[in-house]
Design an enzyme around this catalytic site. Sequence first.
Site, PDB file in Angstrom:
ATOM      1  N   THR A 196      29.472   5.377  12.746  1.00 11.37           N
ATOM      2  CA  THR A 196      29.772   4.796  14.059  1.00 11.37           C
ATOM      3  C   THR A 196      30.520   3.479  13.973  1.00 11.37           C
ATOM      4  O   THR A 196      31.209   3.093  14.908  1.00 11.37           O
ATOM      5  CB  THR A 196      28.481   4.581  14.883  1.00 11.37           C
ATOM      6  OG1 THR A 196      27.587   3.766  14.130  1.00 11.37           O
ATOM      7  CG2 THR A 196      27.807   5.897  15.212  1.00 11.37           C
ATOM      8  N   HIS A 215      29.751   0.143   4.998  1.00  9.84           N
ATOM      9  CA  HIS A 215      28.408  -0.435   4.879  1.00  9.84           C
ATOM     10  C   HIS A 215      27.476   0.502   4.147  1.00  9.84           C
ATOM     11  O   HIS A 215      27.550   1.714   4.310  1.00  9.84           O
ATOM     12  CB  HIS A 215      27.834  -0.800   6.254  1.00  9.84           C
ATOM     13  CG  HIS A 215      27.883   0.313   7.267  1.00  9.84           C
ATOM     14  ND1 HIS A 215      29.035   0.646   7.950  1.00  9.84           N
ATOM     15  CD2 HIS A 215      26.929   1.159   7.700  1.00  9.84           C
ATOM     16  CE1 HIS A 215      28.782   1.659   8.769  1.00  9.84           C
ATOM     17  NE2 HIS A 215      27.511   1.995   8.622  1.00  9.84           N
ATOM     18  N   HIS A 223      23.525   1.362   3.937  1.00  9.78           N
ATOM     19  CA  HIS A 223      22.204   1.168   4.534  1.00  9.78           C
ATOM     20  C   HIS A 223      21.182   1.060   3.396  1.00  9.78           C
ATOM     21  O   HIS A 223      21.221   1.859   2.461  1.00  9.78           O
ATOM     22  CB  HIS A 223      21.803   2.387   5.376  1.00  9.78           C
ATOM     23  CG  HIS A 223      22.676   2.666   6.555  1.00  9.78           C
ATOM     24  ND1 HIS A 223      22.290   2.384   7.847  1.00  9.78           N
ATOM     25  CD2 HIS A 223      23.914   3.231   6.648  1.00  9.78           C
ATOM     26  CE1 HIS A 223      23.239   2.767   8.691  1.00  9.78           C
ATOM     27  NE2 HIS A 223      24.246   3.279   7.988  1.00  9.78           N
ATOM     28  N   HIS A 236      37.570  -6.216   5.310  1.00  8.45           N
ATOM     29  CA  HIS A 236      37.477  -5.012   6.136  1.00  8.45           C
ATOM     30  C   HIS A 236      38.067  -3.808   5.425  1.00  8.45           C
ATOM     31  O   HIS A 236      39.208  -3.831   4.977  1.00  8.45           O
ATOM     32  CB  HIS A 236      38.199  -5.222   7.474  1.00  8.45           C
ATOM     33  CG  HIS A 236      38.109  -4.021   8.370  1.00  8.45           C
ATOM     34  ND1 HIS A 236      37.071  -3.832   9.266  1.00  8.45           N
ATOM     35  CD2 HIS A 236      38.907  -2.931   8.477  1.00  8.45           C
ATOM     36  CE1 HIS A 236      37.250  -2.676   9.889  1.00  8.45           C
ATOM     37  NE2 HIS A 236      38.356  -2.111   9.433  1.00  8.45           N
ATOM     38  N   GLY A 255      28.552  11.053  10.940  1.00  2.10           N
ATOM     39  CA  GLY A 255      28.053  10.231  12.037  1.00  2.10           C
ATOM     40  C   GLY A 255      28.336   8.752  11.868  1.00  2.10           C
ATOM     41  O   GLY A 255      27.620   7.921  12.431  1.00  2.10           O
ATOM     42  N   ASN A 305      27.462   6.373   5.395  1.00  2.00           N
ATOM     43  CA  ASN A 305      28.093   7.447   6.150  1.00  2.00           C
ATOM     44  C   ASN A 305      29.599   7.294   6.057  1.00  2.00           C
ATOM     45  O   ASN A 305      30.125   6.182   6.124  1.00  2.00           O
ATOM     46  CB  ASN A 305      27.642   7.401   7.612  1.00  2.00           C
ATOM     47  CG  ASN A 305      26.183   7.783   7.762  1.00  2.00           C
ATOM     48  OD1 ASN A 305      25.723   8.749   7.146  1.00  2.00           O
ATOM     49  ND2 ASN A 305      25.441   7.033   8.552  1.00  2.00           N
ATOM     50  N   HIS A 320      33.525  -0.021   9.403  1.00  2.00           N
ATOM     51  CA  HIS A 320      33.602  -1.082   8.383  1.00  2.00           C
ATOM     52  C   HIS A 320      32.578  -0.663   7.330  1.00  2.00           C
ATOM     53  O   HIS A 320      31.386  -0.508   7.644  1.00  2.00           O
ATOM     54  CB  HIS A 320      33.255  -2.445   9.008  1.00  2.00           C
ATOM     55  CG  HIS A 320      33.345  -3.602   8.070  1.00  2.00           C
ATOM     56  ND1 HIS A 320      34.119  -4.733   8.340  1.00  2.00           N
ATOM     57  CD2 HIS A 320      32.766  -3.837   6.868  1.00  2.00           C
ATOM     58  CE1 HIS A 320      33.993  -5.599   7.347  1.00  2.00           C
ATOM     59  NE2 HIS A 320      33.169  -5.083   6.444  1.00  2.00           N
TER      60      HIS A 320
END
Length: 112
Positions: A93, A98, A100, A47, A91, A85, A96
């Site tokens: 949300t 990541h 995309h 994490h 933005g 992000n 953790h």
Amino acid sequence: MDENCIFCKIINRELPSSIVYEDENVLVFKNIEPQAPIHLLVIPKKHMRNVLEADEETISKLFIVTNKIAKEQGIDKDGFRVLTNCGKNAGQTIDHLHFHILAGTKLEEKMI
Ligand code: 5GP
Ligand code: ZN
């Protein structure tokens, strides 16, 4: 492991997900709300909130897996987008880290 983190729960199989790749350090699964025909999330198992907290080794591993998955999914030929992000104005949300991976169609024009 952050007990309140959805992605940590996915890693620990406390929440279901559609996993497409897993190794010791990285998990790749399908986005629950895909924004493109192929929309995957590439996350470290450890994490960390976002790129600001990420060490070099983690960033490197995420990109190595991204490269491998792009070839496996056959999206290397026509292209794809990788984005992450970071924080409120972007933005973000889920806190953790990541990446995309978006692919499978001509993506909308970039913002910048
Ligand atoms: P962010 O806006 O933080 O960059 O992206 C978070 C992404 O996680 C969103 O695209 C959202 O659809 C995805 N997401 C949120 N919750 C879940 C979940 O429980 N499972 C999966 N597979 N994706 C999720
Ligand atoms: Zn987490």
